[in-house]
Design an enzyme around this catalytic site. Structure first.
Site, PDB file in Angstrom:
ATOM      1  N   LYS A  78       0.839  -1.210   0.000  1.00  0.00           N
ATOM      2  CA  LYS A  78       0.000   0.000   0.000  1.00  0.00           C
ATOM      3  C   LYS A  78       0.868   1.251   0.000  1.00  0.00           C
ATOM      4  O   LYS A  78       0.672   2.161  -0.802  1.00  0.00           O
ATOM      5  CB  LYS A  78      -0.920   0.036   1.237  1.00  0.00           C
ATOM      6  CG  LYS A  78      -1.826  -1.170   1.362  1.00  0.00           C
ATOM      7  CD  LYS A  78      -2.715  -1.072   2.581  1.00  0.00           C
ATOM      8  CE  LYS A  78      -1.984  -1.144   3.909  1.00  0.00           C
ATOM      9  NZ  LYS A  78      -1.355  -2.449   4.189  1.00  0.00           N
TER      10      LYS A  78
ATOM     11  N   ARG B 115      -9.522   0.676   8.481  1.00  0.00           N
ATOM     12  CA  ARG B 115      -9.078  -0.692   8.686  1.00  0.00           C
ATOM     13  C   ARG B 115     -10.112  -1.517   9.421  1.00  0.00           C
ATOM     14  O   ARG B 115      -9.896  -2.697   9.655  1.00  0.00           O
ATOM     15  CB  ARG B 115      -7.844  -0.637   9.559  1.00  0.00           C
ATOM     16  CG  ARG B 115      -6.651  -1.303   8.930  1.00  0.00           C
ATOM     17  CD  ARG B 115      -5.603  -1.001   9.864  1.00  0.00           C
ATOM     18  NE  ARG B 115      -4.415  -1.701   9.836  1.00  0.00           N
ATOM     19  CZ  ARG B 115      -3.311  -1.249   9.275  1.00  0.00           C
ATOM     20  NH1 ARG B 115      -3.328  -0.168   8.538  1.00  0.00           N
ATOM     21  NH2 ARG B 115      -2.210  -1.892   9.426  1.00  0.00           N
TER      22      ARG B 115
ATOM     23  N   ARG C 274      12.005  -6.005   4.609  1.00  0.00           N
ATOM     24  CA  ARG C 274      11.674  -4.575   4.659  1.00  0.00           C
ATOM     25  C   ARG C 274      12.597  -3.819   5.620  1.00  0.00           C
ATOM     26  O   ARG C 274      12.918  -4.284   6.705  1.00  0.00           O
ATOM     27  CB  ARG C 274      10.231  -4.364   5.103  1.00  0.00           C
ATOM     28  CG  ARG C 274       9.969  -2.864   5.299  1.00  0.00           C
ATOM     29  CD  ARG C 274       8.560  -2.468   5.285  1.00  0.00           C
ATOM     30  NE  ARG C 274       7.760  -3.148   6.277  1.00  0.00           N
ATOM     31  CZ  ARG C 274       6.454  -2.969   6.366  1.00  0.00           C
ATOM     32  NH1 ARG C 274       5.845  -2.163   5.525  1.00  0.00           N
ATOM     33  NH2 ARG C 274       5.771  -3.606   7.279  1.00  0.00           N
TER      34      ARG C 274
ATOM     35  N   ARG D 171      11.408  -2.777  11.289  1.00  0.00           N
ATOM     36  CA  ARG D 171      10.269  -2.439  12.145  1.00  0.00           C
ATOM     37  C   ARG D 171      10.030  -3.547  13.159  1.00  0.00           C
ATOM     38  O   ARG D 171      10.113  -4.718  12.827  1.00  0.00           O
ATOM     39  CB  ARG D 171       9.022  -2.266  11.280  1.00  0.00           C
ATOM     40  CG  ARG D 171       8.657  -0.816  11.078  1.00  0.00           C
ATOM     41  CD  ARG D 171       7.601  -0.647  10.016  1.00  0.00           C
ATOM     42  NE  ARG D 171       6.349  -1.337  10.307  1.00  0.00           N
ATOM     43  CZ  ARG D 171       5.249  -1.199   9.587  1.00  0.00           C
ATOM     44  NH1 ARG D 171       5.267  -0.391   8.532  1.00  0.00           N
ATOM     45  NH2 ARG D 171       4.158  -1.840   9.891  1.00  0.00           N
TER      46      ARG D 171
ATOM     47  N   ARG E   1      -0.586 -10.036  12.635  1.00  0.00           N
ATOM     48  CA  ARG E   1      -1.150  -8.897  11.884  1.00  0.00           C
ATOM     49  C   ARG E   1      -2.014  -9.394  10.737  1.00  0.00           C
ATOM     50  O   ARG E   1      -3.042  -8.796  10.425  1.00  0.00           O
ATOM     51  CB  ARG E   1      -0.021  -8.007  11.345  1.00  0.00           C
ATOM     52  CG  ARG E   1       0.653  -7.187  12.434  1.00  0.00           C
ATOM     53  CD  ARG E   1       1.982  -6.625  11.991  1.00  0.00           C
ATOM     54  NE  ARG E   1       1.885  -5.665  10.917  1.00  0.00           N
ATOM     55  CZ  ARG E   1       2.903  -5.333  10.126  1.00  0.00           C
ATOM     56  NH1 ARG E   1       4.075  -5.916  10.291  1.00  0.00           N
ATOM     57  NH2 ARG E   1       2.753  -4.437   9.198  1.00  0.00           N
TER      58      ARG E   1
HETATM   59  P1  AP5 Z   1       4.863  -1.601   1.855  1.00  0.00           P
HETATM   60  O1  AP5 Z   1       4.585  -0.750   0.673  1.00  0.00           O
HETATM   61  O2  AP5 Z   1       5.564  -1.004   3.016  1.00  0.00           O
HETATM   62  O3  AP5 Z   1       3.520  -2.331   2.317  1.00  0.00           O
HETATM   63  P2  AP5 Z   1       2.281  -1.799   3.141  1.00  0.00           P
HETATM   64  O4  AP5 Z   1       1.075  -2.487   2.575  1.00  0.00           O
HETATM   65  O5  AP5 Z   1       2.268  -0.315   3.191  1.00  0.00           O
HETATM   66  O6  AP5 Z   1       2.636  -2.486   4.526  1.00  0.00           O
HETATM   67  P3  AP5 Z   1       2.621  -2.010   6.031  1.00  0.00           P
HETATM   68  O7  AP5 Z   1       3.265  -3.106   6.831  1.00  0.00           O
HETATM   69  O8  AP5 Z   1       3.153  -0.656   6.180  1.00  0.00           O
HETATM   70  O9  AP5 Z   1       1.130  -2.076   6.281  1.00  0.00           O
HETATM   71  P4  AP5 Z   1       0.449  -2.241   7.590  1.00  0.00           P
HETATM   72  O10 AP5 Z   1      -0.906  -1.992   7.073  1.00  0.00           O
HETATM   73  O11 AP5 Z   1       0.568  -3.471   8.372  1.00  0.00           O
HETATM   74  O12 AP5 Z   1       1.196  -1.220   8.531  1.00  0.00           O
HETATM   75  P5  AP5 Z   1       0.864   0.258   8.951  1.00  0.00           P
HETATM   76  O13 AP5 Z   1       2.118   1.002   8.948  1.00  0.00           O
HETATM   77  O14 AP5 Z   1      -0.289   0.783   8.186  1.00  0.00           O
HETATM   78  O15 AP5 Z   1       5.636  -2.904   1.343  1.00  0.00           O
HETATM   79  C1  AP5 Z   1       6.129  -3.872   2.251  1.00  0.00           C
HETATM   80  C2  AP5 Z   1       7.538  -4.306   1.837  1.00  0.00           C
HETATM   81  O16 AP5 Z   1       7.470  -5.029   0.615  1.00  0.00           O
HETATM   82  C3  AP5 Z   1       8.470  -3.121   1.555  1.00  0.00           C
HETATM   83  O17 AP5 Z   1       9.768  -3.468   1.966  1.00  0.00           O
HETATM   84  C4  AP5 Z   1       8.399  -2.942   0.026  1.00  0.00           C
HETATM   85  O18 AP5 Z   1       9.596  -2.402  -0.510  1.00  0.00           O
HETATM   86  C5  AP5 Z   1       8.178  -4.362  -0.445  1.00  0.00           C
HETATM   87  N1  AP5 Z   1       7.316  -4.468  -1.605  1.00  0.00           N
HETATM   88  C6  AP5 Z   1       6.227  -3.719  -1.926  1.00  0.00           C
HETATM   89  N2  AP5 Z   1       5.651  -4.134  -3.068  1.00  0.00           N
HETATM   90  C7  AP5 Z   1       6.384  -5.201  -3.500  1.00  0.00           C
HETATM   91  C8  AP5 Z   1       6.303  -6.085  -4.608  1.00  0.00           C
HETATM   92  N3  AP5 Z   1       5.351  -5.972  -5.550  1.00  0.00           N
HETATM   93  N4  AP5 Z   1       7.214  -7.068  -4.711  1.00  0.00           N
HETATM   94  C9  AP5 Z   1       8.202  -7.209  -3.791  1.00  0.00           C
HETATM   95  N5  AP5 Z   1       8.349  -6.395  -2.712  1.00  0.00           N
HETATM   96  C10 AP5 Z   1       7.446  -5.406  -2.563  1.00  0.00           C
HETATM   97  O19 AP5 Z   1       0.373   0.024  10.442  1.00  0.00           O
HETATM   98  C11 AP5 Z   1       1.230  -0.399  11.475  1.00  0.00           C
HETATM   99  C12 AP5 Z   1       0.446  -0.529  12.775  1.00  0.00           C
HETATM  100  O20 AP5 Z   1      -0.142   0.748  13.127  1.00  0.00           O
HETATM  101  C13 AP5 Z   1      -0.752  -1.483  12.727  1.00  0.00           C
HETATM  102  O21 AP5 Z   1      -0.374  -2.808  12.980  1.00  0.00           O
HETATM  103  C14 AP5 Z   1      -1.641  -0.886  13.819  1.00  0.00           C
HETATM  104  O22 AP5 Z   1      -1.191  -1.235  15.097  1.00  0.00           O
HETATM  105  C15 AP5 Z   1      -1.448   0.601  13.649  1.00  0.00           C
HETATM  106  N6  AP5 Z   1      -2.416   1.203  12.711  1.00  0.00           N
HETATM  107  C16 AP5 Z   1      -2.140   1.859  11.549  1.00  0.00           C
HETATM  108  N7  AP5 Z   1      -3.265   2.261  10.936  1.00  0.00           N
HETATM  109  C17 AP5 Z   1      -4.284   1.850  11.736  1.00  0.00           C
HETATM  110  C18 AP5 Z   1      -5.712   1.950  11.637  1.00  0.00           C
HETATM  111  N8  AP5 Z   1      -6.303   2.558  10.602  1.00  0.00           N
HETATM  112  N9  AP5 Z   1      -6.445   1.415  12.633  1.00  0.00           N
HETATM  113  C19 AP5 Z   1      -5.879   0.822  13.695  1.00  0.00           C
HETATM  114  N10 AP5 Z   1      -4.550   0.682  13.851  1.00  0.00           N
HETATM  115  C20 AP5 Z   1      -3.761   1.192  12.876  1.00  0.00           C
END
Ligand code: AP5
Ligand code: ZN
Length: 210
Positions: free
Chosen positions: A13, A88, A123, A156, A167
């Site tokens: 994302k 989410r 990552r 992370r 997760r």
């Molecule tokens: P990346 O682009 O970073 O993926 P992402 O989908 O953004 O993953 P996140 O882990 O950031 O999502 P998340 O939803 O768990 O975490 P968030 O920070 O929102 O890609 C991942 C990796 O793969 C990277 O290294 C990238 O380079 C690589 N990659 C990408 N595309 C690729 C491809 N096609 N092929 C190969 N490699 C690829 O949330 C973290 C925490 O915050 C949550 O667990 C929760 O506790 C809290 N939180 C955040 N938002 C909320 C909410 N709305 N409600 C409640 N809690 C929340």
């Protein structure tokens, strides 16, 4: 355009949101990045969020809804935005609707669980600006150093394999129902995020018609 990027943790994302935001000159709003910044700065919100995040659980809806409303009220969101990682839960989606936030398109990035677990282990994120890299798929120019700000790249806490699995479970239980929620509204587009980053970017652009 007002957009939501939906998908499992690690679906890409953030990676894809960055590209679309550069193209359309609109901001990406990542609740994950906002929360990590708050944790780093030791704010009251950060202290409250930290234990949930470290364990791979969701931060309570009221905290998230507050963050998003405040961010969307800023002037740079007037011409559109990408919500990355929010909503989410159905409660968060309903809160956006109730606040009158118009959503033009929801891009659902689909990746199988086992591919996610493999991906997360490589990552690295910038400890200063939050930029995301991958040791194999998106390496920084200098090992361990952010291309954008020179900050140190770190793993992370919630990218440990056991926490990634938790997760994913949270995603299936609480976030996946949003696919049906937005499908019903006629704004959902699903793209396969399993292949290379550039392939997914192409699918995302086609889904958005940009
Ligand atoms: P990346 O682009 O970073 O993926 P992402 O989908 O953004 O993953 P996140 O882990 O950031 O999502 P998340 O939803 O768990 O975490 P968030 O920070 O929102 O890609 C991942 C990796 O793969 C990277 O290294 C990238 O380079 C690589 N990659 C990408 N595309 C690729 C491809 N096609 N092929 C190969 N490699 C690829 O949330 C973290 C925490 O915050 C949550 O667990 C929760 O506790 C809290 N939180 C955040 N938002 C909320 C909410 N709305 N409600 C409640 N809690 C929340
Ligand atoms: Zn950086």
């Amino acid at each position: 355009m007002n957009l939501i990027f939906l998908g499992a943790p690690g679906a890409g994302k953030g990676t894809q949101a960055e590209k679309v935001c550069d193209l359309l000159k609109i901001p990406a709003i990542s609740t994950g990045n906002i929360l990590r910044e708050a944790v780093k700065n030791g704010t009251e919100m950060g202290q409250k969020a930290k234990s949930y995040m470290d364990a791979g659980n969701l931060v309570p809806d009221d905290v998230i809804i507050g963050i998003v409303k405040e961010r969307l009220a800023q002037s740079d969101c007037e011409n559109g935005f990408v919500l990355d990682g929010v909503p989410r839960t159905v409660a968060q989606a309903e809160a956006l609707d109730e606040a009158g936030v118009r959503i033009d398109r929801v891009v659902n990035i689909q990746v199988e669980d086992d591919a996610i677990v493999r991906r997360m282990s490589g990552r690295r994120v910038c400890s200063d600006c939050g930029a995301s890299y991958h040791t194999d798929y998106k390496p920084s120019k200098i090992d361990g150093v952010c291309d954008k700000c020179g900050g140190k790249l770190v793993i992370r806490k919630d990218d440990q394999e056991s926490i990634v699995k938790d997760r994913l479970q949270v995603y299936h239980d609480l976030t996946e129902p949003l696919i049906a929620y937005y499908e019903k509204k006629g704004v959902l587009k699903t793209v396969i995020g399993q292949e290379r980053v550039e392939d997914t970017s192409e699918l995302v652009r086609r889904a958005l018609g940009v």
